[in-house]
Every structure is written in structure tokens, then in C-alpha cells.
Design a protein around this motif. Structure first.
Motif, PDB file in Angstrom:
ATOM      1  N   THR A 171      -8.410  42.790 -11.352  1.00 58.53           N
ATOM      2  CA  THR A 171      -7.957  43.255 -10.139  1.00 58.53           C
ATOM      3  C   THR A 171      -7.950  42.103  -9.118  1.00 58.53           C
ATOM      4  O   THR A 171      -8.799  41.092  -9.121  1.00 58.53           O
ATOM      5  N   THR A 172      -7.253  42.637  -7.888  1.00 61.54           N
ATOM      6  CA  THR A 172      -7.183  41.613  -6.776  1.00 61.54           C
ATOM      7  C   THR A 172      -8.623  41.846  -6.009  1.00 61.54           C
ATOM      8  O   THR A 172      -9.001  42.762  -5.897  1.00 61.54           O
ATOM      9  N   TYR A 173      -9.389  40.845  -5.623  1.00 59.30           N
ATOM     10  CA  TYR A 173     -10.427  40.730  -4.728  1.00 59.30           C
ATOM     11  C   TYR A 173     -10.513  39.615  -3.607  1.00 59.30           C
ATOM     12  O   TYR A 173      -9.825  38.930  -3.930  1.00 59.30           O
ATOM     13  N   ASN A 174     -11.666  39.846  -3.003  1.00 61.46           N
ATOM     14  CA  ASN A 174     -11.567  38.812  -1.520  1.00 61.46           C
ATOM     15  C   ASN A 174     -13.016  38.757  -1.593  1.00 61.46           C
ATOM     16  O   ASN A 174     -13.810  39.743  -1.518  1.00 61.46           O
ATOM     17  N   VAL A 175     -13.525  37.622  -1.368  1.00 64.16           N
ATOM     18  CA  VAL A 175     -15.002  37.244  -1.182  1.00 64.16           C
ATOM     19  C   VAL A 175     -14.809  36.234   0.323  1.00 64.16           C
ATOM     20  O   VAL A 175     -14.269  35.153   0.470  1.00 64.16           O
ATOM     21  N   GLU A 176     -15.482  37.084   1.294  1.00 63.88           N
ATOM     22  CA  GLU A 176     -15.210  36.449   2.923  1.00 63.88           C
ATOM     23  C   GLU A 176     -16.593  35.995   3.424  1.00 63.88           C
ATOM     24  O   GLU A 176     -17.628  37.025   3.291  1.00 63.88           O
ATOM     25  N   HIS A 177     -17.115  34.902   3.894  1.00 62.31           N
ATOM     26  CA  HIS A 177     -18.046  34.634   4.453  1.00 62.31           C
ATOM     27  C   HIS A 177     -17.938  34.767   5.928  1.00 62.31           C
ATOM     28  O   HIS A 177     -17.406  34.202   6.639  1.00 62.31           O
ATOM     29  N   ARG A 178     -18.616  35.808   6.374  1.00 65.20           N
ATOM     30  CA  ARG A 178     -18.483  36.430   7.833  1.00 65.20           C
ATOM     31  C   ARG A 178     -19.930  36.421   8.381  1.00 65.20           C
ATOM     32  O   ARG A 178     -20.687  37.321   8.254  1.00 65.20           O
ATOM     33  N   GLY A 179     -20.302  35.330   9.602  1.00 65.76           N
ATOM     34  CA  GLY A 179     -21.446  35.455  10.186  1.00 65.76           C
ATOM     35  C   GLY A 179     -22.415  35.319   8.947  1.00 65.76           C
ATOM     36  O   GLY A 179     -22.502  34.047   8.196  1.00 65.76           O
ATOM     37  N   ASP A 180     -23.626  36.026   9.349  1.00 66.50           N
ATOM     38  CA  ASP A 180     -24.739  35.858   8.144  1.00 66.50           C
ATOM     39  C   ASP A 180     -24.421  36.732   7.024  1.00 66.50           C
ATOM     40  O   ASP A 180     -25.504  37.272   6.356  1.00 66.50           O
ATOM     41  N   SER A 181     -23.316  37.328   6.853  1.00 69.08           N
ATOM     42  CA  SER A 181     -23.196  38.404   5.556  1.00 69.08           C
ATOM     43  C   SER A 181     -21.861  37.772   4.804  1.00 69.08           C
ATOM     44  O   SER A 181     -21.019  36.922   5.221  1.00 69.08           O
ATOM     45  N   ILE A 182     -21.909  38.203   3.384  1.00 68.71           N
ATOM     46  CA  ILE A 182     -20.790  37.869   2.482  1.00 68.71           C
ATOM     47  C   ILE A 182     -20.075  39.180   2.397  1.00 68.71           C
ATOM     48  O   ILE A 182     -20.775  40.289   2.082  1.00 68.71           O
ATOM     49  N   ILE A 183     -18.889  39.332   2.546  1.00 68.32           N
ATOM     50  CA  ILE A 183     -17.956  40.481   2.430  1.00 68.32           C
ATOM     51  C   ILE A 183     -17.445  40.710   1.148  1.00 68.32           C
ATOM     52  O   ILE A 183     -16.512  39.772   1.009  1.00 68.32           O
ATOM     53  N   TYR A 184     -17.536  41.435   0.263  1.00 66.18           N
ATOM     54  CA  TYR A 184     -16.736  41.574  -0.949  1.00 66.18           C
ATOM     55  C   TYR A 184     -15.747  42.763  -0.722  1.00 66.18           C
ATOM     56  O   TYR A 184     -16.000  43.734  -0.613  1.00 66.18           O
ATOM     57  N   THR A 185     -14.517  42.627  -1.186  1.00 63.50           N
ATOM     58  CA  THR A 185     -13.467  43.536  -1.171  1.00 63.50           C
ATOM     59  C   THR A 185     -12.642  43.436  -2.333  1.00 63.50           C
ATOM     60  O   THR A 185     -12.217  42.442  -2.675  1.00 63.50           O
ATOM     61  N   ILE A 186     -12.426  44.674  -2.963  1.00 61.95           N
ATOM     62  CA  ILE A 186     -11.651  44.481  -4.022  1.00 61.95           C
ATOM     63  C   ILE A 186     -10.433  45.695  -3.824  1.00 61.95           C
ATOM     64  O   ILE A 186     -10.775  46.538  -3.132  1.00 61.95           O
ATOM     65  N   GLU A 187      -9.302  45.367  -4.367  1.00 59.06           N
ATOM     66  CA  GLU A 187      -8.249  46.510  -4.312  1.00 59.06           C
ATOM     67  C   GLU A 187      -7.948  46.796  -5.677  1.00 59.06           C
ATOM     68  O   GLU A 187      -7.610  46.185  -6.656  1.00 59.06           O
ATOM     69  N   ASP A 188      -7.718  48.048  -6.005  1.00 56.86           N
ATOM     70  CA  ASP A 188      -7.435  48.527  -7.151  1.00 56.86           C
ATOM     71  C   ASP A 188      -6.166  49.424  -7.195  1.00 56.86           C
ATOM     72  O   ASP A 188      -6.093  50.593  -6.563  1.00 56.86           O
ATOM     73  N   ASN A 189      -4.845  49.117  -7.862  1.00 55.12           N
ATOM     74  CA  ASN A 189      -3.757  50.181  -7.613  1.00 55.12           C
ATOM     75  C   ASN A 189      -3.384  50.874  -8.989  1.00 55.12           C
ATOM     76  O   ASN A 189      -2.474  51.377  -9.195  1.00 55.12           O
ATOM     77  N   GLN A 190      -4.270  50.671 -10.125  1.00 53.30           N
ATOM     78  CA  GLN A 190      -4.018  51.313 -11.137  1.00 53.30           C
ATOM     79  C   GLN A 190      -5.018  52.444 -11.337  1.00 53.30           C
ATOM     80  O   GLN A 190      -6.132  52.346 -12.295  1.00 53.30           O
ATOM     81  N   VAL A 191      -4.731  53.337 -10.631  1.00 59.40           N
ATOM     82  CA  VAL A 191      -5.547  54.697 -10.635  1.00 59.40           C
ATOM     83  C   VAL A 191      -4.689  55.890 -10.636  1.00 59.40           C
ATOM     84  O   VAL A 191      -3.372  56.044 -10.391  1.00 59.40           O
ATOM     85  N   SER A 192      -5.459  57.024 -10.813  1.00 66.11           N
ATOM     86  CA  SER A 192      -4.501  58.355 -10.796  1.00 66.11           C
ATOM     87  C   SER A 192      -5.312  59.115  -9.903  1.00 66.11           C
ATOM     88  O   SER A 192      -6.463  59.167  -9.485  1.00 66.11           O
ATOM     89  N   LYS A 193      -4.665  60.177  -9.405  1.00 66.54           N
ATOM     90  CA  LYS A 193      -5.019  61.297  -8.634  1.00 66.54           C
ATOM     91  C   LYS A 193      -6.126  62.047  -9.352  1.00 66.54           C
ATOM     92  O   LYS A 193      -5.991  62.268 -10.361  1.00 66.54           O
ATOM     93  N   ASP A 194      -6.928  62.704  -8.478  1.00 64.27           N
ATOM     94  CA  ASP A 194      -8.135  63.726  -8.964  1.00 64.27           C
ATOM     95  C   ASP A 194      -9.026  63.152 -10.067  1.00 64.27           C
ATOM     96  O   ASP A 194      -9.787  63.791 -10.880  1.00 64.27           O
ATOM     97  N   VAL A 195      -9.005  61.815 -10.076  1.00 59.90           N
ATOM     98  CA  VAL A 195     -10.186  61.240 -11.072  1.00 59.90           C
ATOM     99  C   VAL A 195     -11.245  60.479 -10.147  1.00 59.90           C
ATOM    100  O   VAL A 195     -10.873  59.752  -9.049  1.00 59.90           O
ATOM    101  N   LEU A 196     -12.541  60.770 -10.266  1.00 60.85           N
ATOM    102  CA  LEU A 196     -13.344  60.202  -9.701  1.00 60.85           C
ATOM    103  C   LEU A 196     -13.939  58.767 -10.331  1.00 60.85           C
ATOM    104  O   LEU A 196     -14.694  58.751 -11.384  1.00 60.85           O
ATOM    105  N   TYR A 197     -13.468  57.768  -9.730  1.00 59.63           N
ATOM    106  CA  TYR A 197     -13.717  56.393 -10.413  1.00 59.63           C
ATOM    107  C   TYR A 197     -15.153  55.788  -9.787  1.00 59.63           C
ATOM    108  O   TYR A 197     -15.593  55.877  -8.693  1.00 59.63           O
ATOM    109  N   GLN A 198     -15.629  55.124 -10.491  1.00 65.35           N
ATOM    110  CA  GLN A 198     -16.951  54.352 -10.299  1.00 65.35           C
ATOM    111  C   GLN A 198     -16.851  52.812 -10.178  1.00 65.35           C
ATOM    112  O   GLN A 198     -16.094  52.331 -11.246  1.00 65.35           O
ATOM    113  N   TYR A 199     -17.185  52.198  -9.455  1.00 63.67           N
ATOM    114  CA  TYR A 199     -17.107  50.563  -9.328  1.00 63.67           C
ATOM    115  C   TYR A 199     -18.345  49.890  -9.205  1.00 63.67           C
ATOM    116  O   TYR A 199     -19.234  50.205  -8.291  1.00 63.67           O
ATOM    117  N   THR A 200     -18.306  48.664 -10.022  1.00 65.94           N
ATOM    118  CA  THR A 200     -19.613  47.768  -9.611  1.00 65.94           C
ATOM    119  C   THR A 200     -19.078  46.376  -9.571  1.00 65.94           C
ATOM    120  O   THR A 200     -17.930  45.964 -10.289  1.00 65.94           O
TER     121      THR A 200
END
Length: 671
Positions: free
Chosen positions: A232-261
Motif C-alpha cells: 500500500t502507499t505510505y509516507n515517511v516524513e522527518h519533522r523536527g525531532d520526530s519521524i512521522i509514518y503515514t499509510i493509506e489503505d483503500n482496499q477495505v470493507s465496511k464494518d470490518v475491524l482492521y489492525q495494522y503494524t
């Protein structure tokens, strides 16, 4: 959304620099092998070569491997640069399944690259294309070993093969294994958002370790379902003293509880060690529950903080739960619940920063995740009262200060001291922080020694608004432990005619009128060196003494105007012997006729009488094979063991008769 291409370009440039270095010295090891998601990835740093388009005499290459506990190399496979379009196309198809990430929408193809490459059959115009791993593998610039075992450390060797079947140049990788972990800080939960059928999930980590290159993303399609890798698409951004990790998932269904690592990994997908927090996301329409406004207004006159918020769809809101903490990260407790649009917090302490967030429950009973955090701070401008009931007592040769605090907004306390009646008060502590367990009663022990005959103490408090009180009443007491303080020797310096000593006066109030210097040589007793005391304003003394290669020790005493002498200072010992050092930069070369080994070195920094040359093979003791004059910096060994690797080191014999430690070793011979 992935910025990792920049990192790979940078890494490829680094490989080009490594190439230059390795070609200059074919025996030198380089970091050209990396563990990855589907095996070990090795860079081929040589120029392209094939039978149809050779590089001089070179027409192919071979990849060798050996385990760390092995002495012999194992040939893995031979290969050459693609010489035609069909060969490149087939290589490219196979490479798609060997890389960590392959995105057909952004990938360059063999059709785009071959017309450029076939013009000159070199890589000069392909730098941008070869940053993509499938093409690098297709051109055999990036090699893959899929047979590497998990817990074994390997080294790899890439060898040029000539048309006559002999080898030309080669280079060796530094050791690599699947346990070479990519160490970074753990990504912690930072937020999640659903927009239509797209999940946007965010983690945050401190940027104090390795900067991630790519991410291994896994998802579970239910609480009790296994985690599997997703592309899936993701982004790794160095912001100040932090690393920001962001992922986007568009292959999902309603009423399902997904877990991500997520796990930060190297650019080949290897080194997964750190696992993020697990984030759960469901496709719920909660936009109506998110406050579009959330503010905090501090009222220093009314001594309160007013919270205000507003919603996009207020008719859907049932209850707003307000949480508060005095710390940003943790400690939040439910402060109140309301169905309104504001709340006044009247339970604050001036100077204390308070953090707030909202949890909203809709009319279907669904609760949101916590909202954004905001803070409010009410300042207390006036001074607090100084500590009361201050008492000073001498207990076990130390001054013990105790006090009581009746303020409700104290952050901490400072202890001040003066060394004479009416003298300047100076702080002797960092802030002593307010402690609820102390129950308003505090004690501080002043362990400073060598204080003046009379000492005074006072206390100052500081409130949560960082405003300090005035001094408490100053309490004086006589110092029963007063004595002449011994100086402290802090350094020495040798020159050709003696030794310089340097010291410090440790007394708080100046008591010393002069100093006496004492010396002992070897095992003899201490004797005073100076006939009259060294003047009190000086802190250095030169001892001119014939040392004769002996070890010399010194101590110093302070002397008052009343000729009262302090105890001895610390002892400092000076070694006056002259060390002998081994020669530098020992190198070995095999002679052109392979009948001798040539040794070369840089001279020792000592005064040299001669050099002793030693040789050994594995399993045998070193033997001295030659003694060389001080001005000779090379030696030819024609008696070496031609069937084994021969190891050499050199010792220096100084003009003072002393022998140095062995030099760094070198080796040559049959490999």
C-alpha cells in the motif's frame, strides 16, 4: 506518497564511490551486501561485460559466498550483462518477484531502457532508471542470494572472468546476515482517519536512531486474524525531532475491524526488528463527531480555564467527555461530562499547565477516539511567601537545613549560603522540587567541606508560574569543622629541565598565604622541595631535578599567615621513563617472481637503535627473521613458507635499550 526513491538514488551514488575505492584496492572489503526481505542483496560494482560486449578481456562475472566459519569460497553462479533485448526482458520479468517493492504504475520497463543502453552498452545515461531495484537486478547490477540461511553470517565476492577463463579483479563484501537489524525507535500510535473507503493511519517515533528507508506494512482483517503483508502507499516524513509514518489503505470493507503494524526496514526490506504499536481502524462515519473548534482560554483574574468547542453535526452528539492531565503524554483522568458546548475548569492551580482532550459519544452509543490535545495555563503574578520555620543544625560534621512550606502552588526550593556575616547569598542547590510525600516538611544536608568559620543559610521558594519569593530569615552558625583546606593538584607538565606542577586552592574564603611542595623519588620518603613557601597567589611550581628515569611523586600543603600547615593534597605521580614505540603502517607485497615477500613500513616515533622483524604461520610461534638498522624501512623475505599465509610484525629496539610492543600485523603468501 513514498519518498524512498530519493534514498535509493543517494545509496546508488554511494555505491559508485565504493566502486572507485574497491577498484583501487581489490583486496579491500566494502559494504556492498545487505540483508533483505527475500534474501541477501549484493551490488556488482564492475562495468558491464558480456561475450558480445566485453569490458577489455572481461566477458562475465561470478558470485562467490562463504560462511563466517568457513575458509573456502563457494561459487553461487556466473552471470553477465544482458547483451540483447530478450535477455534483459526475461531478467526483468524474473526480477519483479525478487525485490521488496514493485509498483507497475511507477516502474520503468525494459522497453524504455534498452534503446538507451544499446547505444553504448554502458550505464552512463541510466542512473535514474537503475535506482529501481527490478531494473538493477535485470542488468545484474544488483545480485540476489535467496539461499542464505537465517542465522548464518556470510561474506560475498564478485569476480571478473576473462575470455581465457582466468580471473581479473575481485572485491569482497563486509560480513552480512539476516540478523543485521535495522535499529530505530518504536513507532507509537499517533492517529487514524477514515475518508470514505480510505484509511489514513499515522505513527510517530523519536528521530534519535537510524532514519528508515522503507516500511514493512502488515494488516490483520479482524481481531483474531493473522497479520499478512500488504502493498500500500505510505509516507515517511522527518519533522523536527520526530519521524512521522503515514499509510493509506483503500482496499477495505465496511464494518470490518482492521489492525495494522509497521516495521522500519532497509531499502531491500531487511532488518525488521522494531514493531510498531498495533492500530485498529474501522470504516465508521464519525466525521460528525469531530469537533471543528476546540479552544482553551485562561482567566488569571477568575482563576479558571474555559473550554469551548463546536461540532459539524451537533444533533448527533449525546455526551462530551472531558479529560485532563498535568502531563502531555499520560495521566489523563475524566474531569467532567456534559451535553453542552463549553466547560469552565475551576479546580486549577496557578502556574500549572493543564492538557485537555475530548471523547465524544454519539446517540448510537459509539465513542470516538480522543481528539486533539490543547492546553491552558493560568499565571500567578504575585510572589509566594518564603519557606517558614527554617532551622540550621550541625549534625555529624555537616550542616542540616530544614523548613516548612505553607504555599499551595510551589514548584520547588533553592538553598542559599553565605560564607561571612552580611556577605552575598549564593545558591548552592539546583531546584529541590515540591514533593507531596514530604508533607510540607523538607530537609537538605550541606556536605561541602572546608567552609569558612561562619556560615549563613536562607531559603527561596518558586511557584508554578516561575515567580520566586524573597529570602527567608538568614540563619548564621559557627563552623566547628573549620580547618585549613589542602590544595588540589590538577595537572603537571614535563620538559627537558624539570616538571611543572599546577594546583587549585579549594577554600571558600581565602585562607592560604603560601604553599609547600613535597617530593619523593622511587620508594624514598617525601622531602620538602622549596626552602620558602610558594606565594599564596601562585598556583604553579617548577621542580628542576635530575630524575634518572625514576618515578617521582608529589604532594602539596597550604600554609596560613600563622604558619599553620594543612594536610597533604592528593598525590600525583610522574613517570619520567621514555617509552619506545613500534613502527607504523607495516605493509607486505608479493614479489613479481613470487619468490619473495617485500615488507615496507614508516619509522617509529622513538629514538631507534634497530628493528626486529618477526614472521609466523597459523599454528606456529613467531620467529625473528631479521634485525634491521634504524634508517632502513624495507626488507625482502625470500625464506617464507610458500604454501601458507605468512604473518609479519616488527618491534623497535630503542637507543635506551627498551623494546616496543609489536607493530600492527600484515600478511602475504598463498591465499
Amino acid at each position: 506518497m513514498k519518498p524512498y526513491r530519493i534514498l535509493v538514488v543517494k545509496s546508488l551514488l554511494i555505491m559508485l564511490f565504493v566502486q572507485i575505492g574497491l577498484q583501487a584496492n581489490a583486496q579491500k572489503e566494502g559494504k556492498v551486501a545487505f540483508n533483505g526481505y527475500k534474501g541477501t542483496y549484493i551490488y556488482n560494482l564492475f562495468k558491464p561485460a558480456s561475450a558480445e560486449h566485453p569490458d577489455g578481456d572481461v566477458i562475465a562475472f561470478r558470485l562467490d559466498r562463504k560462511a563466517q566459519n568457513e575458509s573456502n569460497w563457494q561459487a553461487l553462479y556466473k552471470f553477465s550483462t544482458p547483451s540483447n533485448y530478450e535477455e534483459l526482458k526475461n531478467n526483468y520479468q524474473a526480477a519483479k518477484n525478487k525485490v521488496f517493492e514493485y509498483n507497475p504504475t511507477t516502474a520503468y520497463t525494459a522497453d524504455e531502457v534498452w534503446p538507451i543502453f544499446k547505444k553504448k552498452f554502458n550505464y552512463d545515461s541510466l542512473s535514474v532508471y537503475l535506482t529501481q531495484q527490478p531494473l538493477a537486478i535485470a542488468f545484474n547490477i544488483l545480485l540476489v542470494d535467496t539461499t542464505a540461511k537465517q542465522n548464518v553470517v556470510y561474506q560475498y565476492r564478485v569476480i571478473q572472468l576473462k575470455r581465457d577463463g582466468t580471473e581479473q579483479h575481485k572485491y569482497t563484501s563486509t560480513p552480512v546476515s539476516a540478523n543485521d537489524f535495522f535499529i530505530t525507535n518504536k513507532p507509537k500510535s499517533a492517529g487514524r482517519k477514515t475518508t470514505g473507503d480510505v484509511f489514513r493511519i499515522e505513527w510517530r517515533a523519536k528521530a534519535t536512531a537510524q532514519i528508515p528507508e522503507v516500511l514493512l506494512v502488515k494488516r490483520s482483517d479482524g481481531v483474531k486474524m493473522p497479520f499478512n503483508r500488504i502493498l500500500t502507499t505510505y509516507n515517511v516524513e522527518h519533522r523536527g525531532d520526530s519521524i512521522i509514518y503515514t499509510i493509506e489503505d483503500n482496499q477495505v470493507s465496511k464494518d470490518v475491524l482492521y489492525q495494522y503494524t509497521i516495521s522500519p526496514v532497509n531499502r531491500f526490506g531487511g532488518g525488521a526488528k522494531i514493531l510498531s504499536d498495533t492500530l485498529r481502524v474501522a470504516s465508521l462515519d464519525q466525521q460528525m463527531l469531530i469537533p471543528k473548534i476546540f479552544t482553551a482560554t485562561a482567566d488569571s483574574i477568575g482563576n479558571n480555564i474555559k473550554l469551548n468547542w463546536a461540532f459539524i453535526k451537533p444533533d448527533y452528539v449525546s455526551v462530551v467527555n472531558i479529560y485532563r492531565s498535568s502531563e502531555y503524554e499520560s495521566g489523563y483522568k475524566l474531569l467532567s461530562s456534559t451535553a453542552g458546548y463549553n466547560y469552565i475548569d475551576k479546580t486549577i492551580i496557578p502556574g500549572q499547565k493543564y492538557y485537555y482532550y475530548l471523547v465524544v459519544v454519539d446517540k448510537l452509543g459509539r465513542a470516538t477516539e480522543r481528539g486533539i490535545k490543547i492546553y491552558g495555563l493560568v499565571h500567578q503574578i504575585k510572589q509566594s511567601d518564603p519557606p517558614a520555620n527554617v532551622v540550621v543544625r550541625n549534625v555529624n560534621k555537616h550542616n542540616v537545613v530544614s523548613w516548612t512550606d505553607y504555599n499551595n502552588d510551589t514548584r520547588g526550593y533553592y538553598v542559599y549560603r553565605t560564607n561571612e556575616v552580611g556577605g552575598d547569598m549564593k545558591p548552592i542547590t539546583e531546584m529541590i522540587y515540591f514533593d507531596e510525600k514530604a508533607k510540607r516538611n523538607y530537609v537538605y544536608t550541606d556536605t561541602t567541606s572546608n567552609l569558612s568559620p561562619t556560615i549563613g543559610y536562607a531559603l527561596v521558594s518558586e511557584n508554578l508560574s516561575n515567580t520566586r519569593s524573597g529570602f527567608s530569615k538568614i540563619l548564621y552558625l559557627s563552623n566547628p569543622n573549620f580547618r585549613v583546606a589542602a590544595p588540589v593538584i590538577v595537572d603537571f607538565k614535563k620538559d627537558g629541565k624539570g616538571i611543572y606542577l599546577f594546583w587549585q586552592d579549594t577554600t571558600v574564603v581565602k585562607q592560604i598565604a603560601g604553599y609547600n611542595v613535597y617530593r619523593k623519588s622511587g620508594n624514598s620518603s617525601y622531602v620538602k622541595v622549596n626552602k620558602t613557601p610558594v606565594l599564596g597567589f601562585k598556583n604553579t611550581f617548577k621542580d628542576e631535578f635530575l630524575f634518572n628515569d625514576n618515578e617521582v611523586s608529589y604532594k602539596i600543603t597550604g600554609v596560613t599567615n600563622a604558619d599553620k600547615e594543612s594536610e597533604f593534597s592528593n598525590e600525583i605521580t610522574v613517570s619520567t621513563s621514555q617509552s619506545v614505540y613500534a613502527p607504523n603502517s607495516l605493509k607486505s607485497f608479493t614479489g613479481k617472481d613470487n619468490k619473495s615477500i617485500i615488507l615496507q613500513w614508516q619509522p617509529s616515533q622513538s629514538e631507534v637503535a634497530k628493528y626486529e622483524i618477526y614472521r609466523y604461520v597459523r599454528g606456529a610461534d613467531p620467529i625473528k627473521i631479521a634485525e634491521i638498522g634504524a634508517k632502513t624501512l624495507t626488507h625482502i623475505d625470500a625464506t617464507y613458507d610458500k604454501g601458507k599465509i605468512n604473518y609479519y610484525f616488527i618491534k623497535t629496539i630503542g637507543v635506551n635499550g627498551k623494546t616496543s610492543l609489536p607493530s600492527a600485523e600484515t600478511y602475504a603468501g598463498n591465499r
